[in-house]
Design a protein around this motif. Structure first.
Motif, PDB file in Angstrom:
ATOM      1  N   TRP A 381       0.826  -1.211   0.000  1.00 40.69           N
ATOM      2  CA  TRP A 381       0.000   0.000   0.000  1.00 40.69           C
ATOM      3  C   TRP A 381       0.866   1.271   0.000  1.00 40.69           C
ATOM      4  O   TRP A 381       0.556   2.253  -0.672  1.00 40.69           O
ATOM      5  N   VAL A 382       1.969   1.237   0.738  1.00 41.31           N
ATOM      6  CA  VAL A 382       2.844   2.420   0.817  1.00 41.31           C
ATOM      7  C   VAL A 382       3.417   2.746  -0.568  1.00 41.31           C
ATOM      8  O   VAL A 382       3.436   3.905  -0.998  1.00 41.31           O
ATOM      9  N   VAL A 383       3.851   1.714  -1.291  1.00 36.72           N
ATOM     10  CA  VAL A 383       4.416   1.941  -2.629  1.00 36.72           C
ATOM     11  C   VAL A 383       3.325   2.480  -3.560  1.00 36.72           C
ATOM     12  O   VAL A 383       3.535   3.441  -4.305  1.00 36.72           O
ATOM     13  N   ASP A 384       2.145   1.859  -3.498  1.00 34.44           N
ATOM     14  CA  ASP A 384       1.040   2.316  -4.358  1.00 34.44           C
ATOM     15  C   ASP A 384       0.687   3.769  -4.038  1.00 34.44           C
ATOM     16  O   ASP A 384       0.376   4.561  -4.928  1.00 34.44           O
ATOM     17  N   THR A 385       0.744   4.100  -2.766  1.00 30.57           N
ATOM     18  CA  THR A 385       0.376   5.463  -2.366  1.00 30.57           C
ATOM     19  C   THR A 385       1.391   6.475  -2.886  1.00 30.57           C
ATOM     20  O   THR A 385       1.021   7.557  -3.357  1.00 30.57           O
ATOM     21  N   ALA A 386       2.670   6.120  -2.822  1.00 31.19           N
ATOM     22  CA  ALA A 386       3.689   7.030  -3.366  1.00 31.19           C
ATOM     23  C   ALA A 386       3.411   7.258  -4.851  1.00 31.19           C
ATOM     24  O   ALA A 386       3.506   8.381  -5.357  1.00 31.19           O
ATOM     25  N   GLU A 387       3.040   6.198  -5.544  1.00 34.94           N
ATOM     26  CA  GLU A 387       2.770   6.322  -6.978  1.00 34.94           C
ATOM     27  C   GLU A 387       1.550   7.228  -7.223  1.00 34.94           C
ATOM     28  O   GLU A 387       1.572   8.097  -8.085  1.00 34.94           O
ATOM     29  N   TRP A 388       0.496   7.059  -6.423  1.00 33.51           N
ATOM     30  CA  TRP A 388      -0.692   7.904  -6.602  1.00 33.51           C
ATOM     31  C   TRP A 388      -0.387   9.358  -6.245  1.00 33.51           C
ATOM     32  O   TRP A 388      -0.897  10.280  -6.885  1.00 33.51           O
ATOM     33  N   CYS A 389       0.441   9.548  -5.250  1.00 34.93           N
ATOM     34  CA  CYS A 389       0.807  10.924  -4.887  1.00 34.93           C
ATOM     35  C   CYS A 389       1.606  11.556  -6.022  1.00 34.93           C
ATOM     36  O   CYS A 389       1.424  12.722  -6.359  1.00 34.93           O
ATOM     37  N   ARG A 390       2.504  10.778  -6.597  1.00 30.87           N
ATOM     38  CA  ARG A 390       3.282  11.274  -7.730  1.00 30.87           C
ATOM     39  C   ARG A 390       2.337  11.695  -8.858  1.00 30.87           C
ATOM     40  O   ARG A 390       2.446  12.791  -9.408  1.00 30.87           O
ATOM     41  N   HIS A 396       5.418  17.826 -12.037  1.00 32.27           N
ATOM     42  CA  HIS A 396       6.376  18.074 -10.951  1.00 32.27           C
ATOM     43  C   HIS A 396       6.516  16.871 -10.015  1.00 32.27           C
ATOM     44  O   HIS A 396       7.546  16.695  -9.380  1.00 32.27           O
ATOM     45  N   GLY A 397       5.477  16.053  -9.943  1.00 32.59           N
ATOM     46  CA  GLY A 397       5.569  14.857  -9.091  1.00 32.59           C
ATOM     47  C   GLY A 397       6.602  13.878  -9.600  1.00 32.59           C
ATOM     48  O   GLY A 397       7.166  13.090  -8.843  1.00 32.59           O
ATOM     49  N   TYR A 398       6.856  13.956 -10.898  1.00 31.44           N
ATOM     50  CA  TYR A 398       7.769  13.000 -11.519  1.00 31.44           C
ATOM     51  C   TYR A 398       9.233  13.323 -11.204  1.00 31.44           C
ATOM     52  O   TYR A 398      10.104  12.466 -11.284  1.00 31.44           O
ATOM     53  N   ALA A 399       9.489  14.583 -10.841  1.00 34.15           N
ATOM     54  CA  ALA A 399      10.876  15.004 -10.605  1.00 34.15           C
ATOM     55  C   ALA A 399      11.302  14.676  -9.178  1.00 34.15           C
ATOM     56  O   ALA A 399      10.486  14.734  -8.248  1.00 34.15           O
ATOM     57  N   ILE A 404       8.878  12.811  -3.998  1.00 38.33           N
ATOM     58  CA  ILE A 404       8.036  11.603  -4.022  1.00 38.33           C
ATOM     59  C   ILE A 404       8.710  10.390  -4.691  1.00 38.33           C
ATOM     60  O   ILE A 404       8.616   9.279  -4.162  1.00 38.33           O
ATOM     61  N   PRO A 405       9.420  10.562  -5.828  1.00 34.24           N
ATOM     62  CA  PRO A 405      10.009   9.353  -6.441  1.00 34.24           C
ATOM     63  C   PRO A 405      10.920   8.579  -5.481  1.00 34.24           C
ATOM     64  O   PRO A 405      10.914   7.352  -5.473  1.00 34.24           O
ATOM     65  N   ALA A 406      11.664   9.298  -4.642  1.00 35.72           N
ATOM     66  CA  ALA A 406      12.575   8.594  -3.720  1.00 35.72           C
ATOM     67  C   ALA A 406      11.787   7.752  -2.724  1.00 35.72           C
ATOM     68  O   ALA A 406      12.232   6.676  -2.312  1.00 35.72           O
ATOM     69  N   ILE A 407      10.610   8.242  -2.335  1.00 37.03           N
ATOM     70  CA  ILE A 407       9.789   7.462  -1.393  1.00 37.03           C
ATOM     71  C   ILE A 407       9.345   6.169  -2.078  1.00 37.03           C
ATOM     72  O   ILE A 407       9.383   5.085  -1.495  1.00 37.03           O
ATOM     73  N   TYR A 408       8.973   6.304  -3.338  1.00 37.65           N
ATOM     74  CA  TYR A 408       8.581   5.105  -4.093  1.00 37.65           C
ATOM     75  C   TYR A 408       9.746   4.106  -4.123  1.00 37.65           C
ATOM     76  O   TYR A 408       9.601   2.941  -3.763  1.00 37.65           O
ATOM     77  N   PHE A 409      10.923   4.592  -4.543  1.00 28.68           N
ATOM     78  CA  PHE A 409      12.065   3.684  -4.707  1.00 28.68           C
ATOM     79  C   PHE A 409      12.482   3.043  -3.383  1.00 28.68           C
ATOM     80  O   PHE A 409      12.799   1.866  -3.327  1.00 28.68           O
ATOM     81  N   ASP A 410      12.506   3.855  -2.339  1.00 26.48           N
ATOM     82  CA  ASP A 410      13.060   3.331  -1.089  1.00 26.48           C
ATOM     83  C   ASP A 410      12.059   2.510  -0.286  1.00 26.48           C
ATOM     84  O   ASP A 410      12.430   1.886   0.709  1.00 26.48           O
TER      85      ASP A 410
END
Ligand SMILES: Cc1cc2nc3c(=O)[nH]c(=O)nc-3n(C[C@H](O)[C@H](O)[C@H](O)COP(=O)(O)OP(=O)(O)OC[C@H]3O[C@@H](n4cnc5c(N)ncnc54)[C@H](O)[C@@H]3O)c2cc1C
Length: 647
Positions: A381-390, A396-399, A404-410
């Motif tokens: 859920w945390v990974v999915d949420t980072a993606e939805w937030c992005r 700008h969410g993509y940068a 946000i991208p670092a939260i997804y990756f980590d």
């Protein structure tokens, strides 16, 4: 006032509850909160470890060096003996935290599986970092299936020690964090061979590098496995042994021993679950807080970001759009539920920990099941949420400057490490079926958080559309259905394992996730009951939104059972929209209750005072080292004089 600062200030003024009351609930106790705030302060105020705006332009080696420096400085400020002190760091750093594996996995394993003498021998050295020890279980060939690990530790009765050996490439230890560079010890899981017989897989504390030179010892081959998705600062490593001798005392000996040339077992085999519990508990405790960071950025940005005009010809904040609320607010509600679940689980694990040390294993399996369910559910859920937030922050969410991208990756690796999620869910399902069997013969054995199985008849007969009741009903129906399917298949002569693997697998995953959702609901309600009256209403709205979203995401069981009509489902959708409308003005207060500093959020677009465009432009022109260093020579060569010369 700057226009975007003003937009945020107006949104803050609309919040109707005291955010500090939620802050208290979200951190569970004063000590955790104070440590969290202190860690934020230390990171922000020490120039050498401050989260760096140009971090994502750095190479992996630079990032790793920086993360060690962070660890050294945090070590001076915080008490690393106490996980409440170091765990908050995990969500505040750029990159992963070095030594988190050593403290979060190896030390608990040593505590649970080692004797008191062994813990006293090595434990204090972890605190001074004289020892940093990887948790070396996984091999290239096997991870989830621990019993089939192939590294051997053969007892030599002549010398009264063990020979540790890697018999094949697939037996090479692969993936352990902090093994690549940092560790000088490793807790190695190996098949214990005693008098030619395989006594199962057991943990051995093994020195792998020289204490003064940090060079690998003779007979040890060790290194880093290379870049991965995210986790750039974690030196996940490989490790092989060439007939490497280790002393008898290396075997963690609380439950298995070799004494006077005799092998013996003591206590419960399932104790090996216990050490993994600490690290899984940390995953549940920490990472939903990283989802809270991505939600903080996304919600602040959605208030400051304006696109298109309304009927008054004023520009709309994108949070005004129902679709934007739908992307973010149900996730924020779930985030609250998960954080409360994480706090409750911390208490359950702590209680279990003290029991186990007194050789009381009565709460071991239920704790394992709850942890596994929540680890699997929350990490995905945390990974999915980072993606939805992005996505909700557009371009700008993509940068990386959004944070946000670092939260997804980590957070992405958490789905796999510490027990692959689907394998975890299967273990939860197994326990649920076991608890179901208690109902007839041993109802007193049903643990508190599983007592829905004691009320199956009432649940099925209950016609209420109360949301908690419907979550319980869905879980109950799915559990009964899968139990019946297994029974029916067995009556046709099929073997249990075959049914498990080939007939009911997908249903098992589903029922396990339903359990995680129901547990979270129960804990959410407990927290609402104990909350200050000033925040009860908003929390109840959040819990309702959470529950509705869960029901709307998985309506099939309720529809198929005929307990809910299509009309009632339509009404649920309407209720959800009403809740979005009610919670929209509270959204900023709900994320700001987490109290993340701008530096901890590592963002240009979700800062406390808004100004996303100024911060983005400042970053691009002043911090982005690619610009500061100027156009690379190769480009100048291509586009400058050489091309002109050719022309
Ligand atoms: C970033 C990272 C850090 C790690 N850190 C460590 C560490 O510090 N120490 C350590 O020892 N290990 C570590 N690991 C390894 C990790 O613990 C394993 O990768 C993990 O347990 C999954 O095991 P596996 O790789 O064998 O996956 P597999 O079990 O091979 O999974 C592959 C697929 O098979 C499925 N599958 C497997 N078994 C079943 C089954 N019985 N029924 C149905 N489906 C099944 C899974 O669902 C998955 O889809 C780390 C891994 C990562 C990615």
């Amino acid at each position: 006032m700057h226009p975007t600062t003003q937009l945020l200030q107006e949104a803050r003024d609309r919040v109707t509850f005291p955010t500090q009351e939620l802050t208290k609930l979200l951190y569970g106790n004063e000590e955790i909160y104070e440590t969290f705030m202190k860690a934020q302060k230390v990171i922000a105020s020490e120039p050498s470890i401050r989260n760096h705006p140009d971090y994502h332009n750095w190479g992996r080696k630079e990032q790793i060096i920086k993360s060690y420096e962070k660890l050294r400085i945090m070590h001076q400020h915080l008490n690393l003996a106490n996980s409440a002190h170091w765990a908050p760091m995990l969500s505040l750093f750029q990159g992963t935290t070095p030594s988190a594996v050593s403290f979060g996995m190896t030390v608990p394993a040593l505590r649970f599986l080692g004797t008191d003498e062994q813990f006293n021998l090595w434990g204090p050295k972890f605190l001074t970092m004289e020892i940093v020890a990887a948790y070396a279980q996984t091999e290239i060939g096997h991870g989830s299936d621990v019993q089939n690990l192939e590294t051997t530790a053969t007892y030599d009765s002549q010398t009264n020690d063990f020979v540790l050996h890697t018999p094949s490439v697939q037996a090479v230890k692969f993936w352990p964090g902090e093994l690549g560079f940092l560790s000088n010890y490793a807790l190695v899981y190996a098949k214990l061979i005693f008098n030619g017989k395989n006594k199962g897989v057991h943990p051995f504390m093994v020195q792998i590098r020289d204490i003064s030179t940090h060079k690998p010892l003779k007979g040890v081959v060790v290194g880093d496995i290379g870049p991965k998705l995210g986790y750039s600062t974690k030196d996940n490593g490989f490790l092989a042994f060439e007939n490497y001798r280790i002393p008898l005392n290396s075997l963690l000996a609380r439950y298995v021993r070799i004494e006077n040339g005799q092998f013996s077992r003591h206590g419960n085999e399932k104790i090996s679950y216990a050490s993994m519990m600490v690290s899984r508990q940390l995953i549940i405790f920490i990472y939903p807080r990283m989802a809270a960071q991505s939600l903080t950025v996304a919600i602040r940005y959605s208030i400051t970001r304006q696109q298109f005009t309304n009927d008054k010809r004023e520009e709309n904040s994108v949070l005004e759009y129902q679709t934007q609320q739908d992307k973010l607010l149900p996730r924020l509600a779930t985030c609250y539920g998960m954080i409360f679940a994480g706090l409750r689980i911390m208490e359950l694990v702590d209680d279990n920990f003290h029991r186990v040390l007194k050789k009381d294993f009565s709460t071991l399996q239920q704790s394992h099941a709850i942890l596994s369910a929540l680890k699997a559910w929350s990490s995905q859920w945390v990974v999915d949420t980072a993606e939805w937030c992005r996505l909700s922050c557009g371009g700008h969410g993509y940068a990386h400057y959004s944070g946000i991208p670092a939260i997804y990756f980590d957070t992405a690796p958490n789905v796999t490490l510490e027990g692959e999620n689907q394998v975890m869910y299967l273990q939860v399902a197994r326990y649920l079926l076991k608890v179901l069997q208690y109902v007839e013969k041993n109802p007193e054995k049903v643990p508190f958080y599983f007592n829905f199985v004691l009320h199956i008849k009432e649940t099925l007969a209950n016609q209420s559309t109360d949301l908690g009741q419907l979550l319980k009903l869905t879980l109950t129906l799915q559990l009964i259905s899968v139990a019946k399917k297994i029974k029916d298949n067995m009556s046709t002569g099929k073997n249990f394992q075959q049914i498990w693997n080939e007939v009911v697998g997908v249903q098992l995953l589903s029922v396990a996730q339903r359990y995680a959702e129901y547990f979270t609901y129960l804990v959410f309600q407990e927290y609402i009951s104990s909350a200050n009256p000033s925040v009860k209403e908003v929390l109840q709205q959040m819990c309702d939104l959470y529950s509705l979203q869960v029901i709307l995401d998985n309506p099939n069981t309720l529809i198929e059972s005929g307990r809910i009509t299509v009309e009632q489902f339509k009404q649920f959708n309407e209720t959800k929209i009403e809740l979005l409308n009610k919670l929209k003005p509270q959204a900023l207060g709900l994320v700001e209750a987490f109290n993340f500093s701008d530096n901890a959020l590592r963002t240009c677009i979700g800062c406390h005072d808004g100004k996303p465009y100024e911060y983005i432009y400042d970053w691009a022109t002043k911090e982005n080292s690619v610009n500061i260093k100027g156009v690379p020579q190769a480009v100048n060569d291509l586009m400058g004089t050489k091309i002109k010369a050719r022309l």
